[in-house]
Write an enzyme that holds these catalytic residues in place. Structure first.
Site, PDB file in Angstrom:
ATOM      1  CG  MET A  19      -8.438   6.987   2.542  1.00  0.00           C
ATOM      2  SD  MET A  19      -7.668   7.044   4.049  1.00  0.00           S
ATOM      3  CE  MET A  19      -6.780   5.381   4.066  1.00  0.00           C
ATOM      4  CG  ASP A  54      -5.989  -3.089   3.254  1.00  0.00           C
ATOM      5  OD1 ASP A  54      -4.731  -2.879   3.689  1.00  0.00           O
ATOM      6  OD2 ASP A  54      -6.432  -2.205   2.355  1.00  0.00           O
ATOM      7  CG  ASP A 114      -5.027   2.273   0.934  1.00  0.00           C
ATOM      8  OD1 ASP A 114      -6.190   1.326   0.647  1.00  0.00           O
ATOM      9  OD2 ASP A 114      -4.114   2.041   1.201  1.00  0.00           O
ATOM     10  CG  MET A 152     -11.399  -3.365   5.259  1.00  0.00           C
ATOM     11  SD  MET A 152      -9.944  -2.796   4.274  1.00  0.00           S
ATOM     12  CE  MET A 152      -8.819  -1.881   5.582  1.00  0.00           C
ATOM     13  CG  HIS A 208      -9.172  -0.250  -0.490  1.00  0.00           C
ATOM     14  ND1 HIS A 208      -8.479  -0.403   0.809  1.00  0.00           N
ATOM     15  CD2 HIS A 208     -10.466  -0.136  -0.300  1.00  0.00           C
ATOM     16  CE1 HIS A 208      -9.411  -0.622   1.950  1.00  0.00           C
ATOM     17  NE2 HIS A 208     -10.689  -0.272   1.325  1.00  0.00           N
ATOM     18  CG  MET A 241     -11.085   2.708   2.410  1.00  0.00           C
ATOM     19  SD  MET A 241      -9.775   2.854   3.027  1.00  0.00           S
ATOM     20  CE  MET A 241      -8.656   2.924   1.474  1.00  0.00           C
ATOM     21  CG  HIS A 280      -3.677  -1.751  -1.553  1.00  0.00           C
ATOM     22  ND1 HIS A 280      -4.717  -2.467  -2.040  1.00  0.00           N
ATOM     23  CD2 HIS A 280      -4.053  -0.930  -0.729  1.00  0.00           C
ATOM     24  CE1 HIS A 280      -5.814  -2.242  -1.144  1.00  0.00           C
ATOM     25  NE2 HIS A 280      -5.432  -1.340  -0.229  1.00  0.00           N
ATOM     26  CB  SER A 309      -0.764   0.011   1.276  1.00  0.00           C
ATOM     27  OG  SER A 309      -1.378   1.310   1.396  1.00  0.00           O
TER      28      SER A 309
HETATM   29  C1  DX5 Z   1      -6.315   1.262   5.602  1.00  0.00           C
HETATM   30  C2  DX5 Z   1      -5.528   0.739   4.260  1.00  0.00           C
HETATM   31  C3  DX5 Z   1      -4.595  -0.122   4.402  1.00  0.00           C
HETATM   32  C4  DX5 Z   1      -3.511   0.405   4.972  1.00  0.00           C
HETATM   33  C5  DX5 Z   1      -2.388  -0.725   4.794  1.00  0.00           C
HETATM   34  O1  DX5 Z   1      -7.210   2.078   5.351  1.00  0.00           O
HETATM   35  O2  DX5 Z   1      -6.815   0.321   3.423  1.00  0.00           O
HETATM   36  O3  DX5 Z   1      -4.127  -0.440   2.707  1.00  0.00           O
HETATM   37  O4  DX5 Z   1      -2.831   1.484   4.499  1.00  0.00           O
HETATM   38  O5  DX5 Z   1      -1.339  -0.344   5.644  1.00  0.00           O
HETATM   39  P1  DX5 Z   1      -0.753  -1.186   6.874  1.00  0.00           P
HETATM   40  O6  DX5 Z   1      -0.225  -2.381   6.178  1.00  0.00           O
HETATM   41  O7  DX5 Z   1       0.245  -0.415   7.398  1.00  0.00           O
HETATM   42  O8  DX5 Z   1      -1.703  -1.652   7.968  1.00  0.00           O
HETATM   43 ZN    ZN Z   2      -6.227  -0.611   1.361  1.00  0.00          ZN
END
Ligand code: DX5
Ligand code: ZN
Length: 212
Positions: free
Chosen positions: A35, A173, A33, A135, A64, A66, A31, A6
């Site tokens: 948000m 994840d 993220d 998750m 991903h 969110m 990956h 990520s």
């Molecule tokens: C959390 C994200 C993850 C996160 C993973 O909302 O979806 O992808 O960044 O990071 P680690 O491995 O540090 O938990």
């Molecule tokens: Zn993620």
């Protein structure tokens, strides 16, 4: 085990270099993220940055979402041709319709389940999905502690997938490291996301191979 670092834990001051290092270090997916500050209490990146990520990556993107308003974000990120776009079942009134939309772009659809959401929530969507993302932390931030109940959830989900004779992949994840990855493997998980574990290691290549 396939590995999707990520980039949330990467140094965004040298993002291009960071992405090249994980790709050369043997990762399978990048990956990303996304948000929006509404669905989760954090705000990350939009299409301007993801365009650079897509240009730097030599491995497929795993986006991903969110966010609230998933459909809007699918339109925004589809042009970057990710391998997967995943969205949260907790935030979607019409998941089946959205799956069809993602597929119409030639992208593999995936659904994400928060730690409290049972696998039964997507039982009747399984055959339309390429992947389910479980998750193992509350979404929003990197570097959190792994929630162990995901192992049993992965086992249950794997049994559901096998009972239906499907090839749907399982991704986990959050808080993944070289210790808990073994339990995930035995539970039937195919892909792990790892942010902090990979990017806090002085060698991304070593971190990725130790997970594998
Ligand atoms: C959390 C994200 C993850 C996160 C993973 O909302 O979806 O992808 O960044 O990071 P680690 O491995 O540090 O938990
Ligand atoms: Zn993620």
């Amino acid at each position: 085990m396939l590995i999707a670092p990520s980039i949330l834990s990467a140094d965004f001051g040298k993002l291009n270099e960071e992405i090249k290092s994980i790709c050369e270090g043997g990762c399978d997916f990048v990956h990303v993220d996304v948000m929006d500050g509404h669905f989760v209490p954090n705000h990350t990146i939009g299409p301007v940055v993801v365009k650079s990520v897509a240009a730097a990556a030599t491995k497929p993107l795993d986006i991903h979402l969110m966010v609230e308003n998933n459909s809007f974000f699918v339109d925004l990120f589809a042009p970057f041709k990710p391998e997967y776009i995943s969205f949260h079942i907790e935030e979607e009134k019409h998941p089946h319709r959205l799956i069809q939309k993602i597929r119409s772009y030639g992208i593999k659809p995936a659904i994400v389940l928060n730690p409290h959401t049972p696998p039964e929530a997507i039982e009747y969507l399984l055959e339309d999905l390429d992947m389910v993302l479980l998750m193992s932390v509350n979404p929003g931030f990197g570097g959190q502690k792994f929630i162990t109940s995901v192992i049993e959830k992965a086992r249950k989900l794997k049994a559901m997938i096998n009972a239906k004779n499907l090839n749907t992949l399982i991704e986990v994840d959050g808080g993944v490291n070289d210790k808990n990855v073994k339990d995930l493997e035995y539970a039937g998980v195919d892909i792990v996301v790892a942010g902090n574990y990979v990017f806090s290691n002085s060698s991304y290549k070593n971190a990725i191979s130790s997970l594998k």
